[in-house]
Design a protein around this motif. Sequence first.
Motif, PDB file in Angstrom:
ATOM      1  N   GLY A  74       0.556  -1.174   0.010  1.00  9.97           N
ATOM      2  CA  GLY A  74      -0.119   0.097  -0.153  1.00  9.97           C
ATOM      3  C   GLY A  74       0.956   1.381   0.141  1.00  9.97           C
ATOM      4  N   CYS A  75       0.172   2.388  -0.308  1.00  8.83           N
ATOM      5  CA  CYS A  75       1.269   3.685  -0.571  1.00  8.83           C
ATOM      6  C   CYS A  75       1.455   4.206   0.563  1.00  8.83           C
ATOM      7  CB  CYS A  75       0.422   4.563  -1.671  1.00  8.83           C
ATOM      8  SG  CYS A  75      -1.116   5.058  -1.058  1.00  8.83           S
ATOM      9  N   GLY A  76       0.973   3.863   1.773  1.00  2.91           N
ATOM     10  CA  GLY A  76       1.432   4.492   2.925  1.00  2.91           C
ATOM     11  C   GLY A  76       2.234   3.753   3.928  1.00  2.91           C
ATOM     12  N   ALA A  77       2.597   2.289   3.465  1.00  2.00           N
ATOM     13  CA  ALA A  77       3.168   1.524   4.224  1.00  2.00           C
ATOM     14  C   ALA A  77       4.750   1.625   4.274  1.00  2.00           C
ATOM     15  CB  ALA A  77       2.754   0.126   4.070  1.00  2.00           C
ATOM     16  N   ARG A  78       5.244   1.258   5.282  1.00  2.00           N
ATOM     17  CA  ARG A  78       6.929   1.226   5.139  1.00  2.00           C
ATOM     18  C   ARG A  78       7.243  -0.457   5.042  1.00  2.00           C
ATOM     19  NH1 ARG A  78       8.880   5.340   9.082  1.00  2.00           N
ATOM     20  NH2 ARG A  78       7.059   6.511   9.879  1.00  2.00           N
ATOM     21  N   SER A  79       8.381  -0.525   4.570  1.00  2.00           N
ATOM     22  CA  SER A  79       9.119  -1.889   4.487  1.00  2.00           C
ATOM     23  C   SER A  79      10.589  -1.744   5.064  1.00  2.00           C
ATOM     24  CB  SER A  79       9.017  -2.288   3.160  1.00  2.00           C
ATOM     25  OG  SER A  79       7.846  -2.535   2.462  1.00  2.00           O
TER      26      SER A  79
ATOM     27  N   ALA B 215      -1.631   8.006  -8.140  1.00  2.00           N
ATOM     28  CA  ALA B 215      -0.509   7.788  -8.665  1.00  2.00           C
ATOM     29  C   ALA B 215      -0.038   6.291  -8.470  1.00  2.00           C
ATOM     30  CB  ALA B 215       0.708   8.572  -8.489  1.00  2.00           C
ATOM     31  N   TYR B 216      -0.471   5.836  -7.158  1.00  2.00           N
ATOM     32  CA  TYR B 216      -0.160   4.289  -6.556  1.00  2.00           C
ATOM     33  C   TYR B 216      -1.080   3.434  -7.646  1.00  2.00           C
ATOM     34  CZ  TYR B 216      -0.257   0.323  -3.808  1.00  2.00           C
ATOM     35  OH  TYR B 216      -0.525  -1.040  -3.361  1.00  2.00           O
ATOM     36  N   THR B 217      -2.482   3.985  -7.582  1.00  2.00           N
ATOM     37  CA  THR B 217      -3.431   2.983  -8.153  1.00  2.00           C
ATOM     38  C   THR B 217      -3.182   2.939  -9.671  1.00  2.00           C
ATOM     39  OG1 THR B 217      -4.761   4.873  -8.711  1.00  2.00           O
ATOM     40  CG2 THR B 217      -5.143   3.666  -6.714  1.00  2.00           C
ATOM     41  N   GLU B 218      -2.327   3.600 -10.500  1.00  2.00           N
ATOM     42  CA  GLU B 218      -2.037   3.846 -11.680  1.00  2.00           C
ATOM     43  C   GLU B 218      -0.675   3.052 -12.009  1.00  2.00           C
ATOM     44  OE1 GLU B 218      -2.009   7.842 -12.845  1.00  2.00           O
ATOM     45  OE2 GLU B 218      -4.300   8.135 -12.514  1.00  2.00           O
ATOM     46  N   SER B 219       0.006   2.733 -11.010  1.00  2.00           N
ATOM     47  CA  SER B 219       1.157   2.090 -11.086  1.00  2.00           C
ATOM     48  C   SER B 219       1.266   0.556 -11.556  1.00  2.00           C
ATOM     49  CB  SER B 219       2.153   2.141  -9.799  1.00  2.00           C
ATOM     50  OG  SER B 219       2.389   3.398  -9.464  1.00  2.00           O
ATOM     51  N   GLU B 220       2.181   0.253 -12.680  1.00  2.00           N
ATOM     52  CA  GLU B 220       1.957  -0.812 -12.961  1.00  2.00           C
ATOM     53  C   GLU B 220       3.283  -1.771 -12.681  1.00  2.00           C
ATOM     54  OE1 GLU B 220      -0.318  -2.743 -14.606  1.00  2.00           O
ATOM     55  OE2 GLU B 220      -1.672  -0.996 -14.790  1.00  2.00           O
ATOM     56  N   ASP B 221       4.455  -0.855 -12.510  1.00  2.00           N
ATOM     57  CA  ASP B 221       5.841  -1.585 -12.055  1.00  2.00           C
ATOM     58  C   ASP B 221       6.133  -1.456 -10.437  1.00  2.00           C
ATOM     59  OD1 ASP B 221       8.194  -2.506 -11.950  1.00  2.00           O
ATOM     60  OD2 ASP B 221       8.964  -1.152 -13.471  1.00  2.00           O
ATOM     61  N   PHE B 222       6.114  -2.364  -9.719  1.00  2.00           N
ATOM     62  CA  PHE B 222       6.386  -2.109  -8.290  1.00  2.00           C
ATOM     63  C   PHE B 222       7.729  -2.575  -7.847  1.00  2.00           C
ATOM     64  CE2 PHE B 222       1.793  -1.643  -8.310  1.00  2.00           C
ATOM     65  CZ  PHE B 222       1.710  -0.514  -7.560  1.00  2.00           C
ATOM     66  N   SER B 223       8.489  -2.966  -9.062  1.00  2.00           N
ATOM     67  CA  SER B 223       9.906  -3.810  -8.714  1.00  2.00           C
ATOM     68  C   SER B 223      11.085  -2.895  -8.347  1.00  2.00           C
ATOM     69  CB  SER B 223      10.214  -4.665 -10.085  1.00  2.00           C
ATOM     70  OG  SER B 223      10.669  -3.284 -11.078  1.00  2.00           O
ATOM     71  N   ARG B 224      10.864  -1.724  -8.216  1.00  2.00           N
ATOM     72  CA  ARG B 224      11.791  -0.834  -7.650  1.00  2.00           C
ATOM     73  C   ARG B 224      11.541  -0.077  -6.488  1.00  2.00           C
ATOM     74  NH1 ARG B 224      16.602  -1.599 -10.238  1.00  2.00           N
ATOM     75  NH2 ARG B 224      16.482  -2.626 -12.424  1.00  2.00           N
TER      76      ARG B 224
END
Length: 449
Positions: free
Chosen positions: A313-318, A342-351
């Motif tokens: 999720g867009c407010g979470a830390r890792s 912007a998060y909902t439109e993102s397709e690439d979460f690899s970086r």
Amino acid sequence: MSDLTTPRPYRSYVYAYPHKTAYRPLPDPAPSLSALWRDEPKDALSLYAHIPFCEVRCGFCNLFTRIGAPDELTTRYLDALDRQATTVREALGDAAPVRFATAAFGGGTPTFLTADELSRLCDIAEKRMGVDLRAVPLSVETSPATATADRLAVLSERGATRLSIGVQSFVEAEARAAVRPQRRADVESALGRIRDTGVPVLNIDLIYGIDGQTERSWRSSLDAALTWRPEELYLYPLYVRPLTGLGRISPADRERADREWDERRLRLYRYGRDHLLAHGYEQVSMRMFRRTDAAPLGPDDYACQTDGMIGLGCGARSYTSALHYSFDYAVDMREIRSIIDAYTESEDFSRVEVGRWVDAEEARRRHLLQSLLQAEGMPVAGYEERFGSSPFADFPAELARFEALGWLDADAPAGLLRLSPEGLAYSDGLGPELFSPDVRAAMAAYEPK
């Protein structure tokens, strides 16, 4: 020590280190998730799923959340969460065992989602991430308005072991003063529905320091909460943050008002602490109190000081051992909406694009801070085994200052570094004393948005 000026007791709500305001955009090329997690231990991870929606934004709130979700935004958000989870699980790989020891859904208000959407959220955790929600502690946050029977039934059936409800105050005038309008009857009804689920742990959040709150009204809220015999109670000091509802109406004479407010909050904290201790609760931290006869939830081998965190999720830390990362951070509603879109439109979460590297010194600070702020304290031997050095050698000035201020427990057993009751009371003043100069500088340079 030459400077024994007591820091303000409520400088900063310290729950993670380094703070998100110390995060910055990472330089190109942005690190890949697979490279970051390749050599990390993955046998006791924690999963946190962030749902950034609420039915109302409280006046004190500086969380990453927005009011409402128009135009099927929750569907699009869960779609993005699904894509992110798929990418993250692939990045964790299968070369070493991947196991989750604990899970939590927070926000925002996760129960802003419908019952069907909550089922989908659980599916993402289980089918995409591989979390056995019925076998690990699962905590979920809720609110009086969204703790409906159908939503709670889903959470109970899918394995929730803890439901945390933000009541803040049972006194309706105080709730209005905190820009948290709610009816006492609705709060009580929600608590009844939560108890009806049979979920083993009920947590009630209360806030002290609200305008107009007195010891008498504070006790009224405490006693109302105790009627439900919650397994846990969190007592939070009220903070007024920039860009929040209450922050915009703070008094002109801020310094004088803050000093008076500090004294009032500290007085109410001590009253609440003593009241709960006298009614069968033990203190776990400055904020957390647990009923002494509450049944244990079972084994939980996740350690926040050493184990990894996977945030979705867009407010979470890792957290990995070397990098803490997230998406961009904001408090202002317009900025939050932009980041969520912007998060909902993102397709690439690899970086990873936003975060902060954690070197050996920062790891020591984090371990000391997160251990010391727990009432049980920190075994010195565990610190020495992990870092090959003594906390007294690594932080001589800070620990000497804490001792001189009476914040360390002189009666703690040998080998245990533990705060005194006064030290626990000053946790939000003590914590920032352990921030490194670099983190302080980064936080000071952060421009709220």
